[in-house]
Design an enzyme around this catalytic site. Structure first.
Site, short mmCIF file in Angstrom:
data_model
loop_
_atom_site.label_atom_id
_atom_site.label_comp_id
_atom_site.label_asym_id
_atom_site.label_seq_id
_atom_site.Cartn_x
_atom_site.Cartn_y
_atom_site.Cartn_z
N ASP A 1 36.53 43.29 46.04
CA ASP A 1 36.05 42.60 44.83
C ASP A 1 34.52 42.55 44.82
O ASP A 1 33.88 42.77 43.78
CB ASP A 1 36.58 41.16 44.78
CG ASP A 1 38.10 41.10 44.85
OD1 ASP A 1 38.75 42.08 44.44
OD2 ASP A 1 38.63 40.07 45.31
N GLY B 1 38.40 51.19 53.29
CA GLY B 1 38.12 50.37 54.48
C GLY B 1 36.84 50.85 55.15
O GLY B 1 35.82 51.05 54.48
P1 AMP Z 1 38.86 48.28 51.03
O1 AMP Z 1 39.13 47.78 49.67
O2 AMP Z 1 39.61 47.58 52.12
O3 AMP Z 1 38.99 49.76 51.15
O4 AMP Z 1 37.34 47.89 51.38
C1 AMP Z 1 36.32 47.81 50.42
C2 AMP Z 1 35.00 48.01 51.11
O5 AMP Z 1 34.79 46.97 52.09
C3 AMP Z 1 34.86 49.31 51.90
O6 AMP Z 1 34.47 50.39 51.07
C4 AMP Z 1 33.78 48.94 52.89
O7 AMP Z 1 32.50 49.03 52.27
C5 AMP Z 1 34.07 47.48 53.20
N1 AMP Z 1 34.93 47.38 54.40
C6 AMP Z 1 36.25 47.08 54.43
N2 AMP Z 1 36.71 47.10 55.70
C7 AMP Z 1 35.63 47.41 56.49
C8 AMP Z 1 35.42 47.60 57.90
N3 AMP Z 1 36.43 47.46 58.78
N4 AMP Z 1 34.19 47.92 58.33
C9 AMP Z 1 33.17 48.07 57.47
N5 AMP Z 1 33.28 47.91 56.13
C10 AMP Z 1 34.50 47.59 55.65
#
Ligand code: AMP
Length: 303
Positions: free
Chosen positions: A256, A225
């Protein structure tokens, strides 16, 4: 470079501003990654491996592949099946999803070992996910894993996002075991820490990365995240902070799109920490738009 994604694309009905009206689109984790890769790297030959029906909606899905620059030559058309569908409901801005995918054609995508080995033979980098494994029956799962193992043995690079979705599995223990089998045939594993911590009791992202290295991966990038991304590549570890965003609209397909940018960068020989920073910037755009397939800022595409 030739890229092949393997998995399920579904029809999506998303509510529009007009009460009771829905917009038809197409999305699905591995398809989303192929879509973003085709956007950012038009020089890469992007193909999708799945099964659809022969009805009109299946035809429209194939047209969507082609219009997105995704080669559909390895899409199988099964006369007695159709594509899966999901509908998005909005309640005070909160999205919820209803699925009709139990009988989707994609569940039969791995029944023909010949078709799999031919498609993988046409690729340099093959990408699949835990959802790809989840939708298959036990025999098809074995067929797919064997084809991936064979492809890796002849020098193809295999990339895998565990994408843990317990609702798609008959029981959590089957998911936990099968995902590790997916990792065992993969060079690159791209997990998300929140899910991994829950199902594998990983204390921190380092533990997630180490577990996938022990399974046989050489490169692991652990998304988390807004928290820093942890990586390990050929024994070298590090973290990359995620740029802060002022607003989040919808996190659908963040991971993705992130995966597409990682694979695009690695293919071009970009150092992994720089690939990760680029992937965060790409996912950062995706979470600030609605839906899975967010048009990217032209400034981003020009880089
Ligand atoms: P996740 O699979 O939810 O861990 O997110 C994949 C990628 O999306 C993360 O490594 C971030 O680059 C981006 N991302 C997801 N949520 C956020 C957030 N709240 N703020 C900034 N980037 C985010």
């Amino acid at each position: 470079m030739r890229f092949l994604a393997i998995g399920e694309c579904m029809a999506e009905l998303a509510p529009t501003a007009a009460q009771g009206d829905y917009h038809l689109g197409f999305a699905g984790d591995t398809f989303n990654t192929a879509w973003y890769l085709a956007r950012i790297r038009p020089d890469i030959a992007v193909a999708y491996f799945t099964a659809v029906g022969t009805d009109t909606i299946s035809q429209k899905m194939r047209e969507a592949f082609s219009q997105s620059g995704i080669d559909d030559r390895h899409v199988q058309a099964l006369p007695d099946r159709t594509v899966g569908l999901y509908l998005i409901s909005l309640d005070n801005g909160e999205r919820s999803f209803s699925y009709w995918r139990g009988q989707s054609a994609a569940r039969q995508l791995a029944q023909d070992p010949q078709a799999l080995s031919q498609a993988m033979g046409d690729a340099d980098l093959v990408y699949f996910s835990g959802i790809t494994l989840a939708i298959l029956d036990a025999a098809s799962r074995e067929t797919l894993l064997k084809a991936l193992r064979n492809a890796r043995a002849v020098g193809k690079t295999i990339a895998f996002d565990p994408n843990l979705r317990p609702s798609l599995w008959s029981e959590p223990s089957l998911m936990i075991d099968t995902i590790m089998q997916g990792a065992a045939v993969s060079d690159i594993v791209l997990p998300s820490f929140e899910d991994e911590a829950r199902w594998y009791q990983d204390a921190d992202p380092t533990a997630t990365a180490d577990r996938y290295v022990s399974a046989g991966a050489t490169t692991v990038v652990v998304k988390n995240g807004p928290d820093p991304v942890h990586y390990i590549q050929d024994g070298v570890t590090g973290t990359v902070p995620v740029p802060l965003l002022s607003s989040i609209v919808d996190t659908t397909a963040a991971g993705d799109s992130f995966n597409a940018a990682i694979m695009a960068g690695l293919e071009g020989g970009t150092p992994l920490p720089d690939c990760i920073l680029n992937a965060c910037r790409m996912a950062g755009q995706v979470v600030q738009g609605k839906g899975a397939l967010v048009p990217l800022d032209p400034g981003f595409l020009d880089q």
